[in-house]
Scaffold this motif. Structure first.
Motif, PDB file in Angstrom:
ATOM      1  N   GLY A  48     -21.523  21.189  53.395  1.00 15.24           N
ATOM      2  CA  GLY A  48     -22.517  21.935  52.609  1.00 15.24           C
ATOM      3  C   GLY A  48     -22.363  23.437  52.843  1.00 15.24           C
ATOM      4  O   GLY A  48     -21.882  23.859  53.890  1.00 15.24           O
ATOM      5  N   LYS A  87     -24.034  18.249  42.638  1.00 14.53           N
ATOM      6  CA  LYS A  87     -22.573  18.277  42.751  1.00 14.53           C
ATOM      7  C   LYS A  87     -22.078  16.992  43.410  1.00 14.53           C
ATOM      8  O   LYS A  87     -22.837  16.321  44.134  1.00 14.53           O
ATOM      9  N   ASN A 124     -22.839  15.563  46.841  1.00 18.18           N
ATOM     10  CA  ASN A 124     -24.198  15.158  47.178  1.00 18.18           C
ATOM     11  C   ASN A 124     -24.530  13.741  46.717  1.00 18.18           C
ATOM     12  O   ASN A 124     -25.705  13.377  46.626  1.00 18.18           O
ATOM     13  N   ASP A 161     -29.246  15.247  49.845  1.00 19.59           N
ATOM     14  CA  ASP A 161     -29.458  16.693  49.781  1.00 19.59           C
ATOM     15  C   ASP A 161     -30.624  17.015  48.830  1.00 19.59           C
ATOM     16  O   ASP A 161     -30.439  17.615  47.760  1.00 19.59           O
TER      17      ASP A 161
HETATM   18 MG    MG Z   1     -24.602  19.214  50.049  1.00 15.01          MG
END
Ligand code: MG
Ligand code: GN1
Length: 367
Positions: free
Chosen positions: A28, A220, A223, A237
């Protein structure tokens, strides 16, 4: 960070089992994430996260949102008789002393812990077949949250507000903190040319034509969790789950999934819009979301696909001009490389608007 500090943080939460090891996890750009393994085979492993409270300034509100969302989804899955629920929705663990779903350490850092989903994988690339399933999953995610009783706040105000993102870019250009503006005129001019058109969502909202719904807002590919056979398990997330236009989830997924290369590809020839992924995702999404979508949301799917590479260019680029304060970078020009790669993707998506429009119409006609 010292292992002993991490062990101490973990001990603040009501977890089961004895901690064996803690290792860095994931990639991340905002929070720091660790995998916590327990000794006992019959106890779960966990995911420990340092929440970046420079970005998520109200962690109490953030965790209230997330727990409301995961509790609501869990209830929906139970009601529909879904199997294997623990792998389809995240569960957070409360703090032993406060009962809150975070721990505020003496140094001012915020931490949280959730159960690790076993036998699951994340991916950096998806196939058309899995994109169809992802489309269905996002439609379902939005549908499940459509009747959540709690009022969710914006965890980052104006997060996907394109007018606000343009203002941030204008401010960064004006301040020129890192002295990088002079060389960047061509990209600045290109962005400015299309800016008004890309702010269409906010205008439609002000005119009362476009609703906000509860969306994930960071869809995205990284995730998403998949099982070993490649089936979608859930979206992770959840920090950015908030009211927004449905364009957010469509657009951010396509930005990452329908890119023939990486978000930070240096060789721009490799960055193109993958139309097969667009088709598969859109078909799946419309299948599960058509019942609640308004015509204006459906007809703007091509706009959503363009908006997110455009917005991400603006965000990376504003951060670059600002001296790289927001996104984690691996080398000095990283945010500029990201901006150029996103811009190339934007151009490629834009060129496909007529085909996208035809495809959406065709899908609707066949349903
Ligand atoms: Mg993430
Ligand atoms: C950030 O946290 P992460 O890496 O999943 C960002 C997204 C961007 C993304 C670009 C809170 O997501 O909005 O699209 O990077 N999240 C936040 O990769 O700003």
């Amino acid at each position: 960070m010292e292992k002993s500090e991490l062990f101490d943080i973990i001990s603040q939460f009501s977890i089961n089992g004895t901690v064996k090891e803690v290792k860095t996890l994931g990639n991340g750009l905002i929070n720091d994430t660790f995998k916590v393994t327990t000794k006992e085979a019959d106890q779960p492993d966990y995911v420990l996260q340092h929440v970046n409270n420079a970005i998520f300034t109200d962690v109490d509100m953030l965790m209230h949102n997330i727990v409301a969302v995961t509790t609501h989804i869990r209830k929906k899955l139970e009601a529909s008789g879904t199997q294997d629920i623990d792998r389809k929705v995240l569960s957070f663990i409360p703090n032993r002393s406060t009962g809150k779903y975070y721990f505020l350490a003496a140094d001012g850092k915020y931490w949280r812990i959730m159960v690790f989903i076993p036998d699951a994988v994340t991916k950096t690339e998806v196939t058309p077949a899995s994109s169809y399933d992802v489309g269905i999953a996002f439609g379902n995610f939005q549908a499940m949250l459509s009747d959540i009783p709690e009022k969710l706040s914006e965890t980052i105000p104006d997060f996907h507000n394109m007018e606000f993102r343009m203002q941030q870019l204008r401010d960064a250009i004006k301040a020129d903190k890192a002295g990088r503006v002079a060389e960047m005129r061509p990209l600045i001019d290109a962005i400015m040319t299309d800016a008004d058109e890309m702010c269409k969502g906010e205008r439609l909202y002000r005119e009362g034509k476009l609703p906000k719904r509860i969306c994930h807002c960071d869809t995205k590919v990284d995730n998403l969790m998949f099982d070993q056979a490649g089936n979608v398990l859930c979206v992770i997330d959840l920090d950015t789950v908030m009211p927004n236009f449905v364009f957010s989830d469509i657009g951010d997924f396509l930005r990452s999934a329908a890119n023939t290369s990486k978000e930070d590809e240096k060789e721009l020839d490799k960055v193109n819009f993958n139309f097969e992924i667009f088709k598969a995702f859109t078909k799946g999404y419309l299948k599960s979301a058509k019942s609640f979508l308004l015509p204006i949301e459906i007809e703007n799917i091509p706009y959503a696909a363009m908006l997110f590479p455009f917005m991400q260019t603006v965000r990376f680029f504003a951060d670059y001009l600002d001296g790289d304060n927001y996104y984690k970078i691996q080398y000095p020009e990283h945010n500029l490389v990201r901006s150029r790669a996103q811009w190339k993707l934007y151009e490629s998506v834009r060129a496909a608007v007529p085909q996208m429009t035809d495809f959406v119409q065709q899908c609707i006609a066949e349903m």
